[in-house]
Motif scaffolding. Structure first.
Motif, PDB file in Angstrom:
ATOM      1  N   UNK A  44       6.913 -10.696 -20.278  1.00  0.00           N
ATOM      2  CA  UNK A  44       7.667 -10.756 -19.038  1.00  0.00           C
ATOM      3  C   UNK A  44       8.341 -12.115 -18.879  1.00  0.00           C
ATOM      4  N   UNK A  45       8.037 -13.035 -19.742  1.00  0.00           N
ATOM      5  CA  UNK A  45       8.625 -14.373 -19.664  1.00  0.00           C
ATOM      6  C   UNK A  45       7.569 -15.402 -19.324  1.00  0.00           C
ATOM      7  N   UNK A  98       2.100  -8.839 -20.486  1.00  0.00           N
ATOM      8  CA  UNK A  98       1.447  -7.712 -19.842  1.00  0.00           C
ATOM      9  C   UNK A  98       0.982  -6.712 -20.898  1.00  0.00           C
ATOM     10  N   UNK A  99      -0.227  -6.220 -20.716  1.00  0.00           N
ATOM     11  CA  UNK A  99      -0.752  -5.152 -21.564  1.00  0.00           C
ATOM     12  C   UNK A  99      -1.092  -4.006 -20.616  1.00  0.00           C
ATOM     13  N   UNK A 106      -3.455   1.590 -11.446  1.00  0.00           N
ATOM     14  CA  UNK A 106      -3.933   0.433 -10.681  1.00  0.00           C
ATOM     15  C   UNK A 106      -2.900  -0.697 -10.752  1.00  0.00           C
ATOM     16  N   UNK A 107      -1.667  -0.325 -10.987  1.00  0.00           N
ATOM     17  CA  UNK A 107      -0.601  -1.303 -11.159  1.00  0.00           C
ATOM     18  C   UNK A 107      -0.348  -2.077  -9.869  1.00  0.00           C
ATOM     19  N   UNK A 108      -0.256  -3.377 -10.015  1.00  0.00           N
ATOM     20  CA  UNK A 108       0.071  -4.227  -8.881  1.00  0.00           C
ATOM     21  C   UNK A 108       1.572  -4.174  -8.635  1.00  0.00           C
ATOM     22  N   UNK A 109       2.000  -4.443  -7.399  1.00  0.00           N
ATOM     23  CA  UNK A 109       3.429  -4.394  -7.088  1.00  0.00           C
ATOM     24  C   UNK A 109       4.270  -5.290  -8.003  1.00  0.00           C
ATOM     25  N   UNK A 110       3.737  -6.440  -8.393  1.00  0.00           N
ATOM     26  CA  UNK A 110       4.503  -7.340  -9.257  1.00  0.00           C
ATOM     27  C   UNK A 110       4.773  -6.696 -10.616  1.00  0.00           C
ATOM     28  N   UNK A 111       3.806  -5.927 -11.104  1.00  0.00           N
ATOM     29  CA  UNK A 111       3.989  -5.230 -12.372  1.00  0.00           C
ATOM     30  C   UNK A 111       5.016  -4.118 -12.232  1.00  0.00           C
TER      31      UNK A 111
END
Length: 160
Positions: A35-36, A40-41, A81-86
């Motif tokens: 993501x920079x 992320x996995x 269970x993804x967070x909003x940022x993801x």
């Protein structure tokens, strides 16, 4: 994207696949993307243990090969269970994640509790105002009772 097909690991590279589409997140696969800042996995619910192992190894290799500061990390994300940022990294991720739904529910509950609290306070304020009025009435009544009546005072002075 890491998948196990016929007992063998298959890796698909999506170079410069921005913007990302949610369709790459399949329940039977693993996704590693840079993501920079962090790597992320994403782990699909039905991803095999083998594909999970490969994905984390590749993420660690990527982290080491880019010589990032220690503050950057590998972020492990499980399906649903993804967070909003993801989920914000995907252009077509429209539905709310469980986290967002939970946050919304908590905020709604807080609003209800705040309204109930404000209503209770207003009720208590009204009750205090009523008690004060009654006390003021009683004080005025007491003052009126302690002062002699002018008529009785005049009649007693004229008789003398």
């Amino acid at each position: 994207i890491f998948e196990e097909q016929n007992g063998r690991m298959s890796a698909t590279e999506l170079l410069l696949a921005w913007p990302l589409s949610r369709s790459i997140c399949r329940s039977d696969s693993m996704i590693v993307f840079d993501q920079g800042l962090d790597i992320w996995v994403w782990c699909g619910t039905f991803a095999t243990l083998n594909s999970r192992s490969w994905a984390i190894l590749k993420a660690e290799e990527l982290l080491q090969s880019t010589n990032r500061p220690k503050e950057y990390s590998i972020v492990w994300v499980m399906e649903d269970t993804e967070l909003p940022y993801f989920s914000a990294q995907f252009v077509d991720w429209k539905e709310q994640s469980r986290w967002e739904s939970l946050i919304d529910a908590v905020q709604r509950e807080k609003k209800v509790k705040i309204k109930e609290h404000e209503k209770r306070i207003r009720g208590e304020e009204k009750m205090v105002q009523r008690v004060r009025k009654e006390e003021e009435k009683a004080i005025r009544k007491g003052n009126d009772a302690s002062q002699p009546d002018e008529r009785s005072h005049k009649s007693s002075t004229s008789a003398a």
